[in-house]
Scaffold this active site. Sequence first.
Site, PDB file in Angstrom:
ATOM      1  CG  HIS A 189     -68.420 -20.540  30.491  1.00 17.65           C
ATOM      2  ND1 HIS A 189     -69.034 -20.603  29.646  1.00 17.65           N
ATOM      3  CD2 HIS A 189     -67.294 -21.105  30.369  1.00 17.65           C
ATOM      4  CE1 HIS A 189     -68.613 -21.353  28.603  1.00 17.65           C
ATOM      5  NE2 HIS A 189     -67.318 -21.667  29.078  1.00 17.65           N
ATOM      6  CG  ASP A 193     -73.655 -17.557  33.249  1.00 19.21           C
ATOM      7  OD1 ASP A 193     -73.704 -18.101  31.872  1.00 19.21           O
ATOM      8  OD2 ASP A 193     -73.491 -18.444  34.218  1.00 19.21           O
ATOM      9  CD  GLU A 219     -74.925 -18.352  21.530  1.00 13.98           C
ATOM     10  OE1 GLU A 219     -74.180 -18.528  20.578  1.00 13.98           O
ATOM     11  OE2 GLU A 219     -75.095 -19.211  22.570  1.00 13.98           O
TER      12      GLU A 219
END
Length: 302
Positions: A189, A193, A219
Amino acid sequence: MKVLVADDDPGSLLVARAAVERYGHDCLTAADGDEAWALYLEHQPDVVVTDWMMPGMDGLALCRAIRAREADLYTYIVMLTSQGSRDDVLAGLAAGADDYVTKPLDPFVLHARLLVALRVTTLHADLAHYRKVLSQQARTDPLTGLHNRLKLSEDLEQLHARSQRYTEGYCVAMCDVDHFKSYNDIYGHQAGDLALRAVAEALVGAARKSDGVYRYGGEEFLLVLPNQSQVSAKAFMERALDTVRGLQIVHSGDPLGQLTLSAGISAFTAEHRADADTLLGEADAALYAAKAAGRNRVELAL
């Protein structure tokens, strides 16, 4: 501080000005209420010291006018009243004054009132600053720095109303990072990001100053494109997709081996005067069609 003193008595005005300047403040003076109001509008003083009875706009009317106009910044108002006039004091406070000073004016008393005014106006300035910061934070996506859906709703409402009034076209483009779940699964993750930030920067870099770029959620990104037809908006979005591919973010879970974007576009036109929510729904459906057609492409709403 910047202090405006309004008084039609030349002697009292002179004493007040001398006291204000003696204690290091800038002083503006007005001999009647109308002049005081004009100076207030021009200079936005921190403090207004006003007599009750003046030619033109009197002190009460000046207080009410200032309070009706104020937004973020606060003006501290001191009313000058005659000795022992309790009814005048209460009327002045009801009209918006913060404090009062009785005549004849005592420079020491005025100085004390200005010290209080400095504390109050400083506090209001700090509160206004924090309100502005909180308002910006409420409308900003913390991950990408883009505007969020709250700001999108406000901006789109204004654009839609203007477009309806002047019959101007605009487009909305819904974008989605392809295979983003697998990207997070493969790279984590934190890498996800960083990828979203990079995509956000690429979209902002491709957009015009008049365009709006928003994080819609997860997203997904949303672009608002004023004065664009579907044809020109599609050409723009294809260039934006090229820019994202140009980032060359490796993605082993994508058939192309790199991170890509899909987009769907809807348009407000003279022939299609749909409301904003309908346009968003149409753009979302067009995005779904782009995904179904193989991703990494732009589709127009039917």
